[in-house]
Design a protein around this motif. Structure first.
Motif, short mmCIF file in Angstrom:
data_model
loop_
_atom_site.label_atom_id
_atom_site.label_comp_id
_atom_site.label_asym_id
_atom_site.label_seq_id
_atom_site.Cartn_x
_atom_site.Cartn_y
_atom_site.Cartn_z
N VAL A 43 0.84 -1.20 0.00
CA VAL A 43 0.00 0.00 0.00
C VAL A 43 0.88 1.25 0.00
N VAL A 44 1.87 1.27 0.88
CA VAL A 44 2.77 2.43 0.96
C VAL A 44 3.51 2.62 -0.36
N LYS A 45 4.00 1.53 -0.93
CA LYS A 45 4.75 1.59 -2.18
C LYS A 45 3.91 2.16 -3.32
N ALA A 46 2.62 1.82 -3.31
CA ALA A 46 1.77 2.18 -4.44
C ALA A 46 1.29 3.63 -4.41
N VAL A 47 1.10 4.19 -3.22
CA VAL A 47 0.33 5.43 -3.18
C VAL A 47 0.99 6.59 -2.47
N THR A 48 1.97 6.36 -1.61
CA THR A 48 2.50 7.47 -0.80
C THR A 48 3.69 8.15 -1.46
N SER A 49 3.88 9.42 -1.11
CA SER A 49 5.07 10.15 -1.53
C SER A 49 6.15 10.14 -0.45
N ARG A 50 5.67 10.13 0.81
CA ARG A 50 6.59 10.10 1.95
C ARG A 50 6.11 9.03 2.93
N VAL A 51 7.05 8.54 3.74
CA VAL A 51 6.72 7.47 4.66
C VAL A 51 7.51 7.62 5.96
N ALA A 52 6.87 7.20 7.05
CA ALA A 52 7.55 7.11 8.35
C ALA A 52 7.33 5.70 8.87
N VAL A 53 8.39 5.07 9.34
CA VAL A 53 8.34 3.70 9.85
C VAL A 53 8.34 3.74 11.37
N MET A 54 7.36 3.05 11.99
CA MET A 54 7.26 3.05 13.44
C MET A 54 7.64 1.69 14.01
N ASP A 55 8.25 1.71 15.17
CA ASP A 55 8.58 0.49 15.90
C ASP A 55 8.63 0.82 17.39
N LYS A 56 7.85 0.09 18.17
CA LYS A 56 7.83 0.25 19.63
C LYS A 56 7.59 1.70 20.04
N GLY A 57 6.63 2.34 19.38
CA GLY A 57 6.22 3.67 19.77
C GLY A 57 7.09 4.80 19.29
#
Length: 347
Positions: free
Chosen positions: A206-220
């Motif tokens: 989903v992120v690959k297909a539609v977003t321009s920017r991304v943030a990855v979350m782990d353990k808050g």
């Protein structure tokens, strides 16, 4: 458009009243205006808590959440209702009223706001047409497919003419084909209406297909962020790399992976991951590599795709680990700009 400033959210135990779980831990991040930004992470990473802070459904334990210049957590309920009208929300499970038609479900927020029937009609009919449901206006949710229900949810979210659209796992209950249709609709809305979209998901596709920017979350915490293309093609955090491995072509086939050793032995084969993007994406570099090496190059696995609309490919290849061959290959990669990484050796 949205800024999280040193945001921590701790949930307390109902039994003791003491702090029990830190869902967000000192998060600082800015969602730019007018683009689709993805927040991705595994279950329990804090994604949904983050989005609930944006529309005031939760308040931060520490820090500030700024939406279009307003500190949401500082508002009373009356002021918060006004801000919420500028924020649309689409949900994983649609949240439609079964007793209301498509038209009436979309019109509901405007009815609650006290808008007149004729004004509602002028606002709603173009939205229903935008999401492709003009022939289903008088249908009830039970008469709709999952994708059609989500389209109703999107039209309803747009009814109040929001500046910001929040999507919390909106496609995770849909089949792959319907998911692509909904993502295409979100891209159209972003492009045609200039709407800022904050998309929460655990699905890398989903992120690959539609977003321009991304943030990855782990353990808050947000452990990595940037342009989607940059994060996907050169991931720095182990969580990002692990999640990317689930994409088609993102990892070696198991039957090869079981044979891989870390250090070369006499007569073994080197196994490499080649990444194609930018100017290298449409060049016949593998055939040129074989010519340069004067040695067979075995293609093990690979994929060619787009990330945020930019071409990108991953290819796993194997060739002789002879030092002379490896030196020629390194020179070729340096000259062409092809990204190559030795992932191991096969005896």
């Amino acid at each position: 458009m949205v800024s999280f400033e040193n945001v921590t959210k701790t949930f307390s135990s109902r039994e003791t009243g003491k702090s029990a779980f830190k869902a967000l831990d000192n998060v600082t991040y800015t969602v730019p205006r007018g683009v689709i930004t993805g927040i991705i992470g595994r279950s329990g990473a804090g994604k949904s808590t983050l989005v609930r802070l944006v529309n005031g459904l939760e308040r931060p334990s520490e820090g500030r959440v700024i939406v279009d210049g307003t500190d949401v957590a500082a508002l009373d309920e009356v002021a918060l209702r006004s801000v919420r009208r500028s924020i649309g929300m689409i949900f994983q499970h649609f949240n439609l009223l079964s007793s209301r038609t498509v038209y009436d479900n979309v019109a509901m927020p405007l009815e609650i706001a006290g808008m007149g029937k004729q004004d509602i009609k002028k606002r709603i009919e173009p939205l229903i047409d935008l999401v492709g449901l003009s022939e289903r206006t008088r249908h009830y949710p039970a008469q709709l497919s999952g994708g059609q229900k989500q389209r109703v949810g999107i039209a309803r979210a747009l009814a109040s003419e929001p500046k910001l659209l929040l999507s919390d796992e909106a496609t995770s209950a849909l089949d792959p084909e319907t998911t692509q249709q909904i993502l295409g609709l979100l891209k159209t809305i972003n492009r045609d209406l200039g709407l800022t979209v904050l998309l929460i998901t655990h699905e890398m596709e989903v992120v690959k297909a539609v977003t321009s920017r991304v943030a990855v979350m782990d353990k808050g915490q947000i452990v990595e962020s940037g342009r989607t293309f940059d994060v996907f093609t050169a991931p720095e955090h182990e969580t990002t790399r692990s999640m990317l491995a689930a994409l088609p072509g993102g990892s070696l086939p198991d039957w090869i992976g079981r044979q891989v050793i870390a250090d070369p032995k006499p007569g073994c084969t080197a196994l490499l991951r080649l990444r194609f993007f930018g100017e290298t994406a449409d060049q016949p570099l593998v055939s040129r590599l074989m010519t340069v090496l004067g040695s067979p190059v075995n293609i093990i696995a690979g994929t060619v795709d787009e990330i945020a609309g930019e071409p990108y490919g991953t290819l796993y290849v194997a060739y002789s680990a002879d030092p002379a061959v490896m030196r020629k290959a390194d020179q070729f990669y340096a000259q062409t700009g092809l990204n190559a990484e030795v992932v191991g050796y096969v005896a």
